[in-house]
Design a protein around this motif. Structure first.
Motif, PDB file in Angstrom:
ATOM      1  N   PRO A 141     -16.004 -27.576   7.619  1.00  0.00           N
ATOM      2  CA  PRO A 141     -14.976 -27.091   8.787  1.00  0.00           C
ATOM      3  C   PRO A 141     -13.809 -27.994   8.935  1.00  0.00           C
ATOM      4  O   PRO A 141     -13.710 -28.968   8.296  1.00  0.00           O
TER       5      PRO A 141
ATOM      6  N   ASP B 244     -10.660 -29.223  11.359  1.00  0.00           N
ATOM      7  CA  ASP B 244     -10.299 -30.037  12.563  1.00  0.00           C
ATOM      8  C   ASP B 244      -8.820 -30.139  12.623  1.00  0.00           C
ATOM      9  O   ASP B 244      -8.475 -30.787  11.415  1.00  0.00           O
TER      10      ASP B 244
ATOM     11  N   ARG C 115     -16.271 -32.902   7.141  1.00  0.00           N
ATOM     12  CA  ARG C 115     -15.298 -32.067   7.803  1.00  0.00           C
ATOM     13  C   ARG C 115     -13.976 -32.468   7.169  1.00  0.00           C
ATOM     14  O   ARG C 115     -13.683 -33.596   6.548  1.00  0.00           O
TER      15      ARG C 115
ATOM     16  N   ASP D 125     -11.460 -24.742  13.034  1.00  0.00           N
ATOM     17  CA  ASP D 125     -12.564 -24.981  13.562  1.00  0.00           C
ATOM     18  C   ASP D 125     -12.643 -25.443  15.083  1.00  0.00           C
ATOM     19  O   ASP D 125     -13.282 -24.974  16.093  1.00  0.00           O
ATOM     20  N   GLU D 126     -11.833 -26.513  15.357  1.00  0.00           N
ATOM     21  CA  GLU D 126     -11.618 -27.446  16.362  1.00  0.00           C
ATOM     22  C   GLU D 126     -10.111 -27.954  16.532  1.00  0.00           C
ATOM     23  O   GLU D 126      -9.765 -28.372  15.598  1.00  0.00           O
TER      24      GLU D 126
END
Length: 347
Positions: free
Chosen positions: A35, A37, A5, A55-56
């Motif tokens: 992804p 973050d 990530r 994504d988060e």
């Protein structure tokens, strides 16, 4: 281990977070499979939840200004388990650079900042004079260079936020704002300091022009609890039968984002809400006094930056060092109306 990530450590200011968003567009284009973050303070995390490339969102548990080395070490252990290939450290402080270093993230990208040698191992150096903020953050997507070339600047994407229809409808319903009538949002506040604030009486004067042109327009006054007094002053100066909503301190940041997303136009000082409006591609009138309009301009399709560009500006001070605040006081509602009226006419 799961897929690698990317970690973004967010700036601490809302406007800076918005202007860092093009960096994520560039990173996603380079690694569409990876992804992303974002680690952000609670006050800023809501912005990142409106960014399609994220994504988060992870919220920082740290107190403002405190080193809290033990807590950062514990948090870094949690990050280590998530499996990051790289981290982009956007604040310039040592304490934020500590986190990816302690987490053992192999590639740690950022500016020199507080002499962060070792903690940042892909180190960029800023230019003098400084680049505009979008270019400043976006440059981290490319390898460091001694002199920033024109290529990246020319190809830069614009900051972009997204707001869903349900999110927009909910905030209109909650505050009894009619979605069938135009809304002009005004943001009289500026977190940095009083020098950046256009006088409340000027906001009121401009709002009266808006209402005279179209009495059906709804005026939404936005801001934090600190802006309640300024917004109340604006509201008190408007006709009693006008649809005026003083929402300072009454909306969460996601709600303010949703309301702005449907606004016919937004008038704001150089503040976080200005940059949110720009990233939502709303018509924007940006008011600059002690700050440089070229350093953090709006990027909307329809935008105007208004500055008198006085000899004493940009002083970049929280309060006017000369005591008169001419850069804002002499920026009259008539000047602002000349810029705003064409935007409303083109709706």
């Amino acid at each position: 281990m799961s897929e690698l990530r990317t970690l973004i450590i967010s700036p601490n200011w809302i406007g800076d977070a918005v202007m860092a968003q093009p960096l994520l567009q560039l990173l996603r284009a380079a690694h569409p499979e990876r992804p992303i973050d974002v680690l952000a303070p609670p006050a800023v995390s809501a912005v990142w939840k409106q960014v399609a490339e994220v994504d988060e969102v992870l919220e920082t548990p740290f107190r403002h200004g405190a080193l809290q080395l033990k807590q950062r070490w514990k948090f870094a252990r949690l990050l280590r388990k998530r499996g990051y290939a790289d981290a982009y450290v956007l604040p310039n402080t040592i304490k934020y650079a500590l986190i990816p270093w302690l987490a053992g993230i192999k590639q740690r990208v950022g500016y020199k900042g507080e002499s962060r040698y070792g903690m940042i191992n892909v180190m960029h150096h800023d230019e003098v004079p400084p680049r505009p903020m979008v270019a400043f953050y976006a440059a981290l997507a490319k390898p460091p260079v001694t002199v920033q070339g024109p290529g990246l600047r020319a190809a830069l994407p614009r900051p972009k936020l997204v707001a869903g229809e349900q999110q927009i409808a909910a905030v209109f319903a909650r505050h009894a704002i009619d979605p069938a009538r135009p809304v002009v949002a005004m943001a009289p506040g500026a977190e940095f300091g009083g020098a950046k604030r256009w006088p409340a009486r000027h906001f009121a004067g401009l709002a009266r022009e808006v209402l005279a042109r179209d009495p059906s327009t709804q005026i939404a006054l936005l801001g934090s609890p600190k802006d309640q007094e300024a917004c109340a002053e604006v509201a008190a100066a408007l006709p009693a039968d006008a649809a005026v909503f003083n929402l300072a301190g009454a909306t969460s940041l996601p709600e303010a984002i949703a309301l702005i997303a449907r606004a016919a136009a937004v008038v704001a000082n150089d503040s976080g809400l200005l940059h949110i409006a720009s990233a939502l591609n709303r018509p924007v009138l940006a008011l600059y006094g002690p700050t440089d309009p070229d350093h953090a301009p709006p990027f909307s399709d329809m935008a105007a930056s208004l500055s008198l560009r006085l000899d004493c500006a940009p002083c970049k001070q929280r309060e006017c060092p000369l005591g008169h605040q001419d850069c804002m006081v002499k920026l009259t509602p008539d000047l602002a109306w000349q810029k705003l009226q064409p935007m409303l006419s083109l709706r």
